[in-house]
Design an enzyme around this catalytic site. Structure first.
Site, PDB file in Angstrom:
ATOM      1  N   HIS A 509     -10.631  -0.259   2.769  1.00 23.80           N
ATOM      2  CA  HIS A 509     -11.046   1.061   2.295  1.00 23.80           C
ATOM      3  C   HIS A 509     -12.391   0.933   1.590  1.00 23.80           C
ATOM      4  CE1 HIS A 509      -9.307  -0.939  -1.179  1.00 23.80           C
ATOM      5  NE2 HIS A 509      -9.976  -0.095  -1.949  1.00 23.80           N
ATOM      6  N   ASP A 511     -14.415   2.646  -2.002  1.00 27.62           N
ATOM      7  CA  ASP A 511     -13.937   3.198  -3.268  1.00 27.62           C
ATOM      8  C   ASP A 511     -14.414   4.608  -3.576  1.00 27.62           C
ATOM      9  OD1 ASP A 511     -12.413   1.006  -3.831  1.00 27.62           O
ATOM     10  OD2 ASP A 511     -13.907   0.024  -5.104  1.00 27.62           O
ATOM     11  N   HIS A 581     -13.589  -2.914   1.902  1.00 24.54           N
ATOM     12  CA  HIS A 581     -12.931  -4.118   1.415  1.00 24.54           C
ATOM     13  C   HIS A 581     -11.425  -3.916   1.370  1.00 24.54           C
ATOM     14  CE1 HIS A 581     -13.654  -1.507  -2.068  1.00 24.54           C
ATOM     15  NE2 HIS A 581     -12.539  -2.014  -2.581  1.00 24.54           N
ATOM     16  N   ARG A 591      -0.118 -12.214  -8.032  1.00 30.18           N
ATOM     17  CA  ARG A 591      -1.580 -12.191  -8.151  1.00 30.18           C
ATOM     18  C   ARG A 591      -1.958 -11.136  -9.189  1.00 30.18           C
ATOM     19  NH1 ARG A 591      -5.679  -8.841  -5.862  1.00 30.18           N
ATOM     20  NH2 ARG A 591      -7.395  -9.910  -4.779  1.00 30.18           N
TER      21      ARG A 591
END
Length: 637
Positions: A509, A511, A581, A591
């Site tokens: 996507h 931002d 990204h 994570r």
């Protein structure tokens, strides 16, 4: 002499009342009323909050209306013309300025009384007074008025989650009806447009056509008012013109092809080259067997504002100056630049023809710089844009120490909640992972309540500020970078669901725009967060499998760079379609990272960040009272 001082002070108000204009010509400044309302709010005097805040809103409207009327009248009395000599042009500008000053002071009193700070102006632009009002009306048990204020605020701040929840609650309260959800700040053209859309959706095309025509008439009036306030070609105040595209060419036709063709041609005056509209116009011509002309009112409107722009350019060449409210000509060092127009802010912006395609943005050459100082000792540049095969990208190490990473991870285990930031959806991006998050303000609140160490909560706050400063400095931005959203996030692989995974932890996507891989475009329109300018991810650990951050081409398939997270590593980049990204699947372990989004527009600063700033300031000055946090409700996007 000292003996006469006290009688003199007593006599002073009487003397002032004799020399100042009558009360009928003096309007109480809205910033003073606003300050009184805020003070009353923190004193829990909600009746006074309502009285002062309603007075502030009324005063603000009157000042605006007076300035519009006076400027339009003085523009008519002292017109500008490109045939004027330099001296005559300047003379007309000064006469217009004097006319406006006199007119405004006759209506509302001395103008200096109504000069307010930029902070107050922004508060009113963001409709913050209505958030105070909705809370005050709620305390006074007047849910109908609270719903009205909440709805008005939410129209300008649709991303404010808590206000959305409040509105849902108001809908279920006794005494609150659908008619109470009105936008008190809506202009006549907006009300007509909204009503027209509702009729259109119901199939009442004749009624919709009439209201759309009414909206157009009112829009022209509103635009005249706005331009009078701006003193030059500007965007319509607080509005996105693209919202008014809503199939107007088809709606007003309601089966009347002659008018449909006319409307389509009118639309093309403002949006040249729009293929779908050109196709519609061709269809109408074919059906009718002849051509038509755009609406004369719209054509005149366009000609007039092109003439305005030309006059402004002439003025800038003559004066080498900027025309602004309160300082009619501001010297710019005698620059002679026929391609520059006043930007409405300090300084100048280049005038360039901008395509009306929604995915196009014009980027200043300054915003493409990089390589500025990293500010903090030990921070190391790993890869720049070239090494990451893109533009406006950077990879840094040692932004955090191992000890800081460990402390933030421990904090995350305590404060993060499943689905935070995604309306409680535990797995918003993939069913194979659990997503947890927490905001800066929530973390500080936990610290204040003793549920986590305040030192750890402050570390999260200070870490995000460190990241902001580094990004702002490295990309050599020529204005302040503001927080848009800050999130402490963890993604955890769900055991038993990792075999044969072929999805991503976070899909590819961009931002601040909607990525359209098939069209190789990124559309800068809602629901994308279009005001975000830069993004960063600061990683806290590496003891997991998968989870690599990747940049791709616009096709969302071709990987151009990959980043393996580890403690203290930060990737930063501009938020637009130049940087698609995503995150590869986390197949084992957890994570964690600090996710940050930034904006160059102060109107879209993060609400919770501003509130967190106030909390930290209060903690630092030992001014936290009572059992809970006294949060200032200055709500922002």
């Amino acid at each position: 002499m000292d003996g006469n001082l006290f009688p003199t002070l007593i006599f002073l108000p009487v003397l002032l009342s004799a020399v100042l204009p009558s009360s009928a010509g003096v309007l109480e400044p809205y910033d003073l009323l606003y300050d009184n309302a805020v003070e009353a709010f923190y004193s829990a005097d909600y009746e006074s909050v309502v009285r002062y805040m309603e007075g502030a809103l009324s005063s603000h409207r009157q000042v605006r209306a007076t300035r519009v009327r006076c400027r339009l009248r003085c523009q008519d009395q002292h017109p500008l013309d490109e045939s004027f000599s330099d001296l005559r042009f300047f003379d007309s500008v000064l006469r217009r300025a004097a006319c406006m000053n006199k007119c405004i002071e006759e209506k509302v009193g001395t103008q200096s009384l109504h000069k307010v700070s930029e902070d107050v102006v922004q508060d009113f632009n963001r409709r913050i007074p209505y958030n105070y009002l909705q809370q005050a009306y709620q305390k006074l048990q007047r849910p109908d008025k609270a719903a009205e204020a909440a709805h008005t605020y939410f129209q300008a701040n649709p991303e404010h989650v808590e206000m959305g929840r409040d509105l849902e609650q108001y809908k279920n309260l006794q005494g609150v009806e659908e008619t109470h959800f009105v936008d008190r700040e809506a202009r006549p053209h907006q009300r007509s447009f909204t009503a027209a859309v509702q009729l259109y959706d119901k199939g009442d095309y004749e009624g919709a056509a009439a209201l759309f025509e009414e909206a157009l008439v009112e829009y022209y009036k509103a635009d005249v008012d706005c331009r009078a306030l701006c003193q030059g070609p500007q965007k319509f105040e607080g509005q996105d013109h693209l919202r008014y595209r809503y199939s107007l060419h088809e709606v007003v036709s309601a089966g009347r092809l002659e008018e449909a063709l006319q409307c389509a041609l009118t639309y093309l005056l403002f949006h040249e080259g729009e293929e779908f509209m050109k196709e519609n116009a061709d269809y109408y011509r074919e059906e009718l067997g002849h051509d038509a002309e755009p609406r004369e009112k719209a054509a005149w409107y366009l000609r007039r504002h092109k003439q305005e722009l030309k006059l402004l350019l002439i003025g800038s060449k003559i004066m080498g100056a900027e025309f602004t409210e309160g300082n009619y000509w501001r010297s710019t060092g005698g620059r002679d630049d026929s391609n520059s127009v006043p930007s409405g802010t300090d300084g100048w912006m280049e005038y360039v023809p901008i395509s009306h395609k929604k995915n196009v943005t014009v980027t200043s050459p300054q915003s493409l710089k990089e390589g500025g100082p990293l500010l903090y000792e030990g921070v190391q540049l790993v890869q720049n844009s070239a090494a990451l095969n893109g533009t406006q990208r950077v990879l840094l190490d040692h932004v955090l120490s191992e000890e800081e990473c460990a402390e933030l991870r421990q904090l995350a285990h305590t404060v993060t909640m499943a689905g935070d930031g995604y309306k409680g959806r535990m797995s918003p991006h993939t069913p194979n992972e659990k997503f947890e998050g927490a905001s800066v303000l929530k973390t500080l609140q936990h610290g204040f309540e003793g549920r986590v160490p305040m030192r750890s909560a402050r570390l999260f706050y200070e870490t995000s500020e460190r990241a902001r400063r580094i990004i702002e400095s490295y990309f050599v931005l020529n204005s302040t970078l503001h927080f848009s959203y800050t999130h402490l996030v963890c993604r955890t692989a769900i055991k038993g669901q990792q075999d044969h995974r072929n999805d991503l932890s976070h899909p590819i996507h961009a931002d601040n725009c909607l990525l359209d891989p098939d069209a190789n475009e990124c559309w800068k329109e809602p629901p994308a967060y279009t005001n975000r300018d830069y993004s960063a991810l600061l990683y806290l650990n590496a003891d997991f499998e998968g989870g690599e951050f990747v940049f791709t081409e616009m096709d969302a398939k071709t990987v151009t760079a990959s980043v393996k997270p580890k403690c203290g590593r930060m990737v930063g980049f501009s938020s637009g379609g130049e940087n698609p990204h995503g995150v590869k699947a986390v197949t084992s372990g957890q994570r964690c990272a600090v996710a940050l989004w930034f904006t160059l527009n102060p109107l879209y600063r993060e609400l919770e960040r501003l509130q967190a700033d106030e909390v930290v300031q209060a903690l630092d000055t030992q001014h936290v009272f009572g059992q809970g946090l006294n949060i200032n409700p200055k709500d922002e996007l």
